[in-house]
Design a protein around this motif. Structure first.
Motif, PDB file in Angstrom:
ATOM      1  N   THR A 160      12.817 100.438  17.391  1.00  0.00           N
ATOM      2  CA  THR A 160      12.140 100.304  18.682  1.00  0.00           C
ATOM      3  C   THR A 160      12.054  98.842  19.089  1.00  0.00           C
ATOM      4  N   PHE A 161      11.721  98.612  20.337  1.00  0.00           N
ATOM      5  CA  PHE A 161      11.546  97.229  20.790  1.00  0.00           C
ATOM      6  C   PHE A 161      10.328  96.590  20.124  1.00  0.00           C
ATOM      7  N   LYS A 162       9.350  97.378  19.733  1.00  0.00           N
ATOM      8  CA  LYS A 162       8.217  96.850  18.975  1.00  0.00           C
ATOM      9  C   LYS A 162       8.697  96.224  17.661  1.00  0.00           C
ATOM     10  N   ASP A 163       9.657  96.867  17.018  1.00  0.00           N
ATOM     11  CA  ASP A 163      10.229  96.311  15.791  1.00  0.00           C
ATOM     12  C   ASP A 163      10.922  94.978  16.077  1.00  0.00           C
ATOM     13  N   ILE A 164      11.671  94.943  17.178  1.00  0.00           N
ATOM     14  CA  ILE A 164      12.358  93.705  17.556  1.00  0.00           C
ATOM     15  C   ILE A 164      11.345  92.578  17.770  1.00  0.00           C
ATOM     16  N   LEU A 165      10.240  92.892  18.442  1.00  0.00           N
ATOM     17  CA  LEU A 165       9.196  91.887  18.668  1.00  0.00           C
ATOM     18  C   LEU A 165       8.631  91.380  17.339  1.00  0.00           C
ATOM     19  N   ALA A 166       8.461  92.283  16.386  1.00  0.00           N
ATOM     20  CA  ALA A 166       7.934  91.885  15.078  1.00  0.00           C
ATOM     21  C   ALA A 166       8.927  90.994  14.340  1.00  0.00           C
ATOM     22  N   TYR A 167      10.195  91.359  14.343  1.00  0.00           N
ATOM     23  CA  TYR A 167      11.205  90.521  13.692  1.00  0.00           C
ATOM     24  C   TYR A 167      11.291  89.160  14.378  1.00  0.00           C
ATOM     25  N   ASN A 168      11.246  89.172  15.700  1.00  0.00           N
ATOM     26  CA  ASN A 168      11.310  87.932  16.477  1.00  0.00           C
ATOM     27  C   ASN A 168      10.137  87.016  16.129  1.00  0.00           C
ATOM     28  N   ALA A 169       8.930  87.595  16.012  1.00  0.00           N
ATOM     29  CA  ALA A 169       7.743  86.810  15.656  1.00  0.00           C
ATOM     30  C   ALA A 169       7.865  86.250  14.241  1.00  0.00           C
ATOM     31  N   LEU A 170       8.399  87.041  13.337  1.00  0.00           N
ATOM     32  CA  LEU A 170       8.551  86.597  11.950  1.00  0.00           C
ATOM     33  C   LEU A 170       9.549  85.449  11.846  1.00  0.00           C
ATOM     34  N   VAL A 171      10.646  85.551  12.580  1.00  0.00           N
ATOM     35  CA  VAL A 171      11.646  84.474  12.610  1.00  0.00           C
ATOM     36  C   VAL A 171      11.003  83.159  13.035  1.00  0.00           C
ATOM     37  N   GLN A 172      10.113  83.224  14.015  1.00  0.00           N
ATOM     38  CA  GLN A 172       9.460  82.011  14.517  1.00  0.00           C
ATOM     39  C   GLN A 172       8.368  81.506  13.575  1.00  0.00           C
ATOM     40  N   GLN A 173       7.930  82.359  12.650  1.00  0.00           N
ATOM     41  CA  GLN A 173       6.821  82.008  11.772  1.00  0.00           C
ATOM     42  C   GLN A 173       7.269  81.280  10.510  1.00  0.00           C
ATOM     43  N   VAL A 174       8.483  81.572  10.028  1.00  0.00           N
ATOM     44  CA  VAL A 174       8.938  81.032   8.748  1.00  0.00           C
ATOM     45  C   VAL A 174      10.114  80.076   8.945  1.00  0.00           C
ATOM     46  N   ASP A 175      10.382  79.289   7.902  1.00  0.00           N
ATOM     47  CA  ASP A 175      11.450  78.290   7.981  1.00  0.00           C
ATOM     48  C   ASP A 175      12.647  78.648   7.108  1.00  0.00           C
ATOM     49  N   VAL A 176      12.794  79.941   6.793  1.00  0.00           N
ATOM     50  CA  VAL A 176      13.968  80.433   6.063  1.00  0.00           C
ATOM     51  C   VAL A 176      14.564  81.606   6.840  1.00  0.00           C
ATOM     52  N   ASP A 190      22.305  98.223  18.079  1.00  0.00           N
ATOM     53  CA  ASP A 190      21.139  97.383  17.842  1.00  0.00           C
ATOM     54  C   ASP A 190      21.521  95.964  17.423  1.00  0.00           C
ATOM     55  N   VAL A 191      22.765  95.774  17.022  1.00  0.00           N
ATOM     56  CA  VAL A 191      23.194  94.499  16.446  1.00  0.00           C
ATOM     57  C   VAL A 191      22.975  93.317  17.388  1.00  0.00           C
ATOM     58  N   PRO A 192      23.416  93.362  18.659  1.00  0.00           N
ATOM     59  CA  PRO A 192      23.227  92.194  19.527  1.00  0.00           C
ATOM     60  C   PRO A 192      21.760  91.805  19.722  1.00  0.00           C
ATOM     61  N   LEU A 193      20.871  92.787  19.822  1.00  0.00           N
ATOM     62  CA  LEU A 193      19.463  92.487  20.041  1.00  0.00           C
ATOM     63  C   LEU A 193      18.828  91.890  18.781  1.00  0.00           C
ATOM     64  N   LEU A 194      19.186  92.396  17.620  1.00  0.00           N
ATOM     65  CA  LEU A 194      18.707  91.808  16.372  1.00  0.00           C
ATOM     66  C   LEU A 194      19.184  90.356  16.249  1.00  0.00           C
ATOM     67  N   TYR A 195      20.413  90.138  16.643  1.00  0.00           N
ATOM     68  CA  TYR A 195      20.967  88.773  16.611  1.00  0.00           C
ATOM     69  C   TYR A 195      20.200  87.852  17.550  1.00  0.00           C
ATOM     70  N   ARG A 196      19.907  88.333  18.767  1.00  0.00           N
ATOM     71  CA  ARG A 196      19.182  87.497  19.724  1.00  0.00           C
ATOM     72  C   ARG A 196      17.732  87.259  19.287  1.00  0.00           C
ATOM     73  N   ALA A 197      17.190  88.152  18.480  1.00  0.00           N
ATOM     74  CA  ALA A 197      15.840  87.975  17.944  1.00  0.00           C
ATOM     75  C   ALA A 197      15.802  86.935  16.822  1.00  0.00           C
ATOM     76  N   GLY A 198      16.976  86.467  16.409  1.00  0.00           N
ATOM     77  CA  GLY A 198      17.028  85.410  15.404  1.00  0.00           C
ATOM     78  C   GLY A 198      17.245  85.898  13.986  1.00  0.00           C
ATOM     79  N   VAL A 199      17.428  87.202  13.811  1.00  0.00           N
ATOM     80  CA  VAL A 199      17.702  87.756  12.489  1.00  0.00           C
ATOM     81  C   VAL A 199      19.027  87.187  11.973  1.00  0.00           C
TER      82      VAL A 199
END
Length: 230
Positions: A160-176, A190-199
């Motif tokens: 879901t997009f809620k999952d994408i928001l969570a992954y996106n927030a996590l990417v911004q929270q950590v330095d790895v 789902d691949v392009p959106l996961l990529y744009r979320a910074g995964v």
């Protein structure tokens, strides 16, 4: 010389990892033939998504040696499903067998594991970890974070997009780099959106790849094509 996980995550737009449902040569070979970037195996685990029990390192030494001998990419392992199941002597064997990285839930990971030489360290979090407790971890010797944040009762449901928001927030929270396992039934679209979320990596497990050579090869091939099209 086999490639490191860190190098793969830095080099690739999006790294494709398979978490095999069983420690079997034929399944690993199917994943390699389909173009996977990294392979993750398991020991000392009752694995929820695959429904399988994994024994000790001793039970799999020959298949581990064969996979390592044929696969030049990063090779990872989950060394145990609880704090008590992770043993120093087995970690020494894992390193000797040529594994590049381990992945384990932070609450299962003894502190001594962070000090191990010759193997990269990643850790996983669940949905019970507040993101506010996370931050810079690279200086602790960590190479990546596995975002296993989907509740168990929701395994296999659509992303879901809620999952994408969570992954996106996590990417911004950590330095790895953040790795996303297929606790949801991730699709190639789902691949392009996961990529744009910074995964930085998608880890395909039993929910997506199934349990056979044919299903593993088909799933990885389709995700390989989607990632290469980014």
């Amino acid at each position: 010389m086999s490639a490191s996980l860190k190098h793969a995550l830095e080099k690739n737009k999006l790294t494709l990892i398979v978490s095999l449902p069983e420690n079997r040569w034929d399944l690993a070979q199917a994943a390699m033939q389909a173009g996977v970037d990294a392979i993750k195996l398991h020991v000392n685990v009752d694995h929820r998504a695959s429904g399988n029990h994994f024994g000790s390192v001793h039970d799999y030494k020959e298949v581990f040696r064969r996979i390592r001998g044929e696969f030049s990419g990063p090779l990872g392992i989950v060394p145990g499903g609880s704090f008590d199941q992770i043993k120093r002597d087995e970690m020494d064997q894992i390193i000797d067998l040529g594994f590049n990285f381990f992945s384990v839930y932070a609450h299962h990971q003894p502190s001594w594991m962070v000090e191990l030489d010759s193997i990269e360290k990643t850790f996983a979090i669940t949905n019970e970890y507040p993101f506010s407790q996370l931050g810079k971890v690279k200086h602790l010797g960590i190479s990546a974070l596995e975002a296993s944040i989907i509740p168990g009762e929701e395994y296999g449901s659509p992303l879901t997009f809620k999952d994408i928001l969570a992954y996106n927030a996590l990417v911004q929270q950590v330095d790895v780099p953040v790795l996303v396992p297929s606790q949801r039934k991730i699709e190639t679209f789902d691949v392009p959106l996961l990529y744009r979320a910074g995964v930085k990596a998608i880890m395909l497990g039993a929910i997506v790849v199934g349990h056979t050579e044919e299903s593993i090869k088909a799933a990885i091939s389709s995700f390989r094509e989607a990632i290469d099209s980014l």
